[in-house]
Write an enzyme that holds these catalytic residues in place. Structure first.
Site, short mmCIF file in Angstrom:
data_model
loop_
_atom_site.label_atom_id
_atom_site.label_comp_id
_atom_site.label_asym_id
_atom_site.label_seq_id
_atom_site.Cartn_x
_atom_site.Cartn_y
_atom_site.Cartn_z
N ARG A 12 0.84 -1.20 0.00
CA ARG A 12 0.00 0.00 0.00
C ARG A 12 0.88 1.25 0.00
NH1 ARG A 12 -3.37 -3.62 2.80
NH2 ARG A 12 -5.40 -3.75 1.77
N ASN A 13 2.18 1.06 -0.15
CA ASN A 13 3.11 2.19 -0.16
C ASN A 13 3.23 2.71 -1.60
OD1 ASN A 13 5.68 3.52 -0.56
ND2 ASN A 13 6.23 2.86 1.51
N LYS A 14 2.79 3.98 -1.79
CA LYS A 14 2.75 4.53 -3.15
C LYS A 14 4.14 4.70 -3.76
CE LYS A 14 -1.72 6.67 -3.27
NZ LYS A 14 -2.44 7.31 -2.18
N ASP A 73 9.50 -6.31 1.62
CA ASP A 73 9.70 -5.74 2.94
C ASP A 73 11.09 -5.13 2.95
OD1 ASP A 73 8.21 -5.43 5.50
OD2 ASP A 73 10.14 -6.09 6.28
N PHE A 164 11.00 8.39 -1.74
CA PHE A 164 10.07 8.42 -0.60
C PHE A 164 10.86 8.06 0.67
CE2 PHE A 164 9.53 3.84 0.25
CZ PHE A 164 10.03 3.29 -0.91
N TYR A 166 13.06 7.55 3.71
CA TYR A 166 14.30 8.15 4.22
C TYR A 166 15.21 8.65 3.09
CZ TYR A 166 12.87 5.77 8.54
OH TYR A 166 12.18 5.35 9.65
N LYS A 187 17.96 5.68 -9.34
CA LYS A 187 17.68 4.99 -8.07
C LYS A 187 17.53 3.49 -8.33
CE LYS A 187 14.70 4.50 -4.06
NZ LYS A 187 13.58 4.94 -3.22
N HIS A 192 18.53 -0.85 -3.20
CA HIS A 192 18.23 -2.16 -2.61
C HIS A 192 17.10 -2.86 -3.39
CE1 HIS A 192 15.85 1.05 -1.08
NE2 HIS A 192 15.13 0.35 -0.24
N ARG A 193 16.06 -2.09 -3.72
CA ARG A 193 14.91 -2.68 -4.43
C ARG A 193 15.30 -3.05 -5.86
NH1 ARG A 193 12.04 0.90 -2.86
NH2 ARG A 193 11.42 -0.30 -1.04
#
Ligand code: ITT
Length: 207
Positions: A12-14, A73, A164, A166, A187, A192-193
Site C-alpha cells: 500500500r506504499n505509493k 519488505d 520516498f 528516508y 535509483k 536495494h529494491r
C-alpha cells in the site's frame, strides 16, 4: 502467473508501487498494487527479519486474493543505532507516522549521540537500505525470493524531493547526492529494491 495477467505487488506504499511499475515495464504487463485491491487483508508485520515479513505479506495477500503476488519488505539499518530502525522503519516514530516524522526522529536520535563531539561533519552514520522480495503462488504454495542492499550515509542536511521514506537523508558518496536527488532510473540502478529485482528478473519472466 500467466503471460497476460496483471502483476500484483502486495503493497500500500505509493513510493514502492511507483518504483515497481517502472522497473517491471519490461514484462509488458499491468502492474497493480493493493490500492487496486481494497479487499486485500492488512497484514500484521510482526516478523523479526525483512524476509519473514515479506513472506508473510505475500502469503496472506496471495491466499486471500487467490492469485500470485510479489511482496517487498524493506527498511533502513543505521550502524550507529545498532541497525535500527530496521524492520520498524515504516513506524519508527510510531504507528501511522509520516515519512517526515520518521526522518525527524532519525536525525534527532543521531544528533543526540553526536552531542559533545567536536565536528561539523554532516555525515552522521554509515547505513544501508535492505529490500527482501518474496513472490508467492497460492496454487503451488511456493516462494521465489531475492534480497538487495545499498550502502550509504545518513546526512544531517536532507536534500531532494524524489523517492520516498528516508531517501532525502540517505547520502551516496559515489553520486555526491542523496537518494532523493536521483532520477527514478538512477535509483533503480543502485537501490536495494532495484538490486533485489535484478536478481529476480529472469525468474519473473517465466512465472
Ligand atoms: P507495505 O508494507 O504496504 O509494502 P510499508 O511502507 O509499511 O508498505 P515496509 O513495512 O516494508 O513497507 O516498510 C518500509 C519502510 O522503509 C518505508 O515506509 C520507508 O520508511 C523505508 N524504506 C524502504 N525502502 C525505501 C526506499 O527505497 N527509500 C526510502 N525509504 C525506504
Amino acid at each position: 502467473m500467466t503471460q497476460d495477467s496483471n502483476i500484483i505487488i502486495a503493497t500500500r506504499n505509493k513510493g514502492k508501487a511507483r518504483e515497481f511499475a517502472h522497473a517491471l515495464e519490461f514484462l509488458g504487463r499491468a502492474v497493480k498494487s493493493l490500492h487496486d485491491y481494497p479487499e486485500a487483508p492488512d497484514v500484521v508485520e510482526d516478523g523479526t527479519t525483512f524476509a519473514e515479513n515479506a513472506r508473510k505479506k505475500a502469503k496472506e495477500v496471495g491466499d486471500a486474493l487467490g492469485v500470485p503476488v510479489l511482496a517487498d519488505d524493506s527498511g533502513l539499518c543505521v550502524d550507529r543505532l545498532d541497525g535500527a530502525p530496521g524492520v520498524y522503519s515504516a513506524r519508527y516514530a510510531g504507528e501511522g507516522a509520516s515519512d517526515q516524522d520518521n526522518n525527524e526522529k532519525l536525525l534527532w536520535k543521531l544528533e543526540e549521540l553526536s552531542e559533545g563531539e567536536d565536528t561539523e561533519q554532516p555525515l552522521l552514520s554509515s547505513a544501508r537500505f535492505v529490500c527482501h522480495l518474496a513472490y508467492y503462488d497460492p496454487a503451488t504454495g511456493q516462494f521465489t525470493e531475492a534480497t538487495g542492499e545499498v550502502e550509504g550515509w545518513i546526512t544531517s542536511e536532507p536534500s531532494g524531493c524524489g523517492g520516498f521514506g528516508y531517501d532525502p537523508l540517505f547520502y551516496i558518496p559515489e553520486f555526491g547526492k542523496t537518494m532523493a536527488e536521483l532520477t527514478l532510473e538512477e535509483k533503480q540502478a543502485i537501490s536495494h529494491r532495484g538490486r533485489a529485482l535484478e536478481r529476480l528478473k529472469e525468474q519473473l519472466r517465466t512465472l
